[in-house]
Write an enzyme that holds these catalytic residues in place. Structure first.
Site, PDB file in Angstrom:
ATOM      1  CG  MET A 143     -11.118   3.293   3.000  1.00 40.80           C
ATOM      2  SD  MET A 143      -9.520   3.356   3.829  1.00 40.80           S
ATOM      3  CE  MET A 143      -8.446   3.410   2.401  1.00 40.80           C
ATOM      4  N   GLY A 152       1.300  -1.825   4.119  1.00 43.37           N
ATOM      5  CA  GLY A 152       1.833  -0.497   3.864  1.00 43.37           C
ATOM      6  C   GLY A 152       3.174  -0.304   4.522  1.00 43.37           C
ATOM      7  CB  SER A 153       4.140   0.773   7.949  1.00 45.24           C
ATOM      8  OG  SER A 153       2.928   0.292   8.431  1.00 45.24           O
ATOM      9  N   GLY A 158      -0.081   2.135   9.661  1.00 42.30           N
ATOM     10  CA  GLY A 158       0.753   1.979  10.859  1.00 42.30           C
ATOM     11  C   GLY A 158       0.019   1.576  12.124  1.00 42.30           C
ATOM     12  CG  MET A 198     -11.288  -2.620   6.283  1.00 41.84           C
ATOM     13  SD  MET A 198      -9.863  -2.196   5.263  1.00 41.84           S
ATOM     14  CE  MET A 198      -8.869  -1.224   6.385  1.00 41.84           C
ATOM     15  CG  HIS A 254      -4.119  -1.657  -1.004  1.00 45.21           C
ATOM     16  ND1 HIS A 254      -5.226  -2.462  -1.135  1.00 45.21           N
ATOM     17  CD2 HIS A 254      -4.446  -0.745  -0.050  1.00 45.21           C
ATOM     18  CE1 HIS A 254      -6.170  -2.070  -0.296  1.00 45.21           C
ATOM     19  NE2 HIS A 254      -5.723  -1.016   0.373  1.00 45.21           N
ATOM     20  CG  ASP A 277      -6.015  -2.636   3.980  1.00 43.88           C
ATOM     21  OD1 ASP A 277      -4.881  -2.371   4.411  1.00 43.88           O
ATOM     22  OD2 ASP A 277      -6.706  -1.836   3.313  1.00 43.88           O
ATOM     23  CG  PHE A 334      -5.077   7.370  10.380  1.00 43.92           C
ATOM     24  CD1 PHE A 334      -4.464   8.573  10.053  1.00 43.92           C
ATOM     25  CD2 PHE A 334      -6.387   7.379  10.828  1.00 43.92           C
ATOM     26  CE1 PHE A 334      -5.155   9.777  10.195  1.00 43.92           C
ATOM     27  CE2 PHE A 334      -7.088   8.572  10.969  1.00 43.92           C
ATOM     28  CZ  PHE A 334      -6.468   9.780  10.658  1.00 43.92           C
ATOM     29  CG  ASP A 360      -5.093   2.500   1.370  1.00 44.79           C
ATOM     30  OD1 ASP A 360      -6.043   1.698   1.352  1.00 44.79           O
ATOM     31  OD2 ASP A 360      -3.966   2.225   1.836  1.00 44.79           O
ATOM     32  CG  HIS A 364      -9.384   0.114   0.409  1.00 50.10           C
ATOM     33  ND1 HIS A 364      -8.677  -0.011   1.593  1.00 50.10           N
ATOM     34  CD2 HIS A 364     -10.694   0.066   0.743  1.00 50.10           C
ATOM     35  CE1 HIS A 364      -9.531  -0.110   2.597  1.00 50.10           C
ATOM     36  NE2 HIS A 364     -10.758  -0.066   2.113  1.00 50.10           N
ATOM     37  CB  SER A 412      -0.887   0.019   1.242  1.00 44.69           C
ATOM     38  OG  SER A 412      -1.432   1.317   1.402  1.00 44.69           O
ATOM     39  CG  MET A 447      -8.172   7.429   2.888  1.00 42.20           C
ATOM     40  SD  MET A 447      -7.097   7.661   4.313  1.00 42.20           S
ATOM     41  CE  MET A 447      -6.340   6.039   4.409  1.00 42.20           C
TER      42      MET A 447
HETATM   43  C1  DX5 Z   1      -5.892   1.864   6.174  1.00 39.09           C
HETATM   44  C2  DX5 Z   1      -5.574   1.475   4.763  1.00 39.09           C
HETATM   45  C3  DX5 Z   1      -4.498   0.488   4.643  1.00 39.09           C
HETATM   46  C4  DX5 Z   1      -3.146   0.959   5.081  1.00 39.09           C
HETATM   47  C5  DX5 Z   1      -2.408  -0.210   5.664  1.00 39.09           C
HETATM   48  O1  DX5 Z   1      -7.022   2.661   6.173  1.00 39.09           O
HETATM   49  O2  DX5 Z   1      -6.739   0.930   4.122  1.00 39.09           O
HETATM   50  O3  DX5 Z   1      -4.405  -0.022   3.310  1.00 39.09           O
HETATM   51  O4  DX5 Z   1      -2.384   1.507   4.036  1.00 39.09           O
HETATM   52  O5  DX5 Z   1      -1.264   0.241   6.287  1.00 39.09           O
HETATM   53  P1  DX5 Z   1      -0.400  -0.648   7.292  1.00 39.09           P
HETATM   54  O6  DX5 Z   1       0.028  -1.864   6.525  1.00 39.09           O
HETATM   55  O7  DX5 Z   1       0.707   0.254   7.667  1.00 39.09           O
HETATM   56  O8  DX5 Z   1      -1.319  -1.002   8.427  1.00 39.09           O
HETATM   57 ZN    ZN Z   2      -6.467  -0.112   2.136  1.00 39.25          ZN
END
Ligand code: DX5
Ligand code: ZN
Length: 225
Positions: free
Chosen positions: A68, A199-200, A147, A139, A33, A177, A145, A35, A66, A9, A37
């Site tokens: 959101m 992501g992180s 991390g 989810m 991926h 995710d 967010f 995201d 994705h 991500s 928002m």
């Molecule tokens: C959160 C996102 C995730 C996010 C995951 O709202 O939908 O895709 O990037 O990040 P990590 O892997 O750092 O939890």
């Molecule tokens: Zn996501």
């Protein structure tokens, strides 16, 4: 299906070096991926259509978008035109999910449906029927967010969905995710997830290709245990 895919991500990426980072990760994964928002469904903003359009020119990775957003219908076509391959919207954000799935598929793209961790998992069961949808995203953090920590309750939710997909003969990809890292990925895979968003634990690492290899190895260990 016993193949596991990692979908890094870019929410956790350094956008100034993203072009080079995409080249590096493409050696190890096939999904990316994205995201999106809107500041309403989730209390944060990320990036939008022009960014996805620009990324599309730089990579052949499968774009797993994705949404959101409170009004997914408004954004399906724009994100498909921008280059998305999968478009996933939240079950909480529409009264007409099957219309949205049909619309996404009418453009020749894959349709996904996501569920917030606080929404009763039963809400997703209608989409576990064979052919109902191409991807189900469970989810494992409250969306908004990167991390955050993996919510252990996601395991039972994944197992419920996995069992129904298998019983119904559905080939939909089961995705997870949020909070996926070396200490949580095996639980996610052994609970039935096959498209693992991270992501992180990828973009936060200096060697991103190595980070993906490590997550893939752990996934295959989980499949074989
Ligand atoms: C959160 C996102 C995730 C996010 C995951 O709202 O939908 O895709 O990037 O990040 P990590 O892997 O750092 O939890
Ligand atoms: Zn996501």
């Amino acid at each position: 299906m016993n193949e596991v895919f990692i979908a890094p991500s870019i929410l956790a990426a350094d956008f100034a070096t993203l072009g080079d980072d995409l080249k590096e990760i493409s050696k190890e994964c096939s999904f990316l991926h994205l995201d999106i928002m809107d500041g309403h469904f989730v209390p944060n903003l990320s990036f939008g259509i022009p960014v996805v359009e620009t990324l599309r020119k730089h990579t052949d990775l499968i774009f797993d978008t994705h949404l959101m957003v409170d009004e997914p219908k408004m954004f399906i076509k724009p994100f498909i035109d921008a280059g998305s391959d999968y478009v996933t919207f939240h079950v909480e954000c529409t009264d007409e999910p099957f219309e949205l799935i049909n619309e996404i598929r009418s453009y020749g793209k894959k349709a996904g449906i996501a569920i917030h961790p606080y929404t009763p998992i039963e809400k997703i069961y209608p989409f576990t029927k064979k052919g109902a949808v191409d991807l189900i995203l469970v989810m494992s953090v409250v969306p908004g967010f990167g991390g955050q920590s993996f919510m252990a309750a996601a395991k039972g939710r994944l197992i419920e969905v996995r069992n129904r997909l298998d019983k119904n003969g559905s080939e939909a990809l089961l995705s997870v995710d949020g909070g996926i890292k070396d200490t949580t990925i095996k639980d996610a895979v052994s609970s039935g997830a096959r498209l693992i968003v991270s992501g992180s634990s990828v973009f936060g690492k200096s060697d991103k290709a190595e980070a993906i290899r490590n997550l893939k190895n752990l996934s295959y260990q989980a499949l074989n245990e």
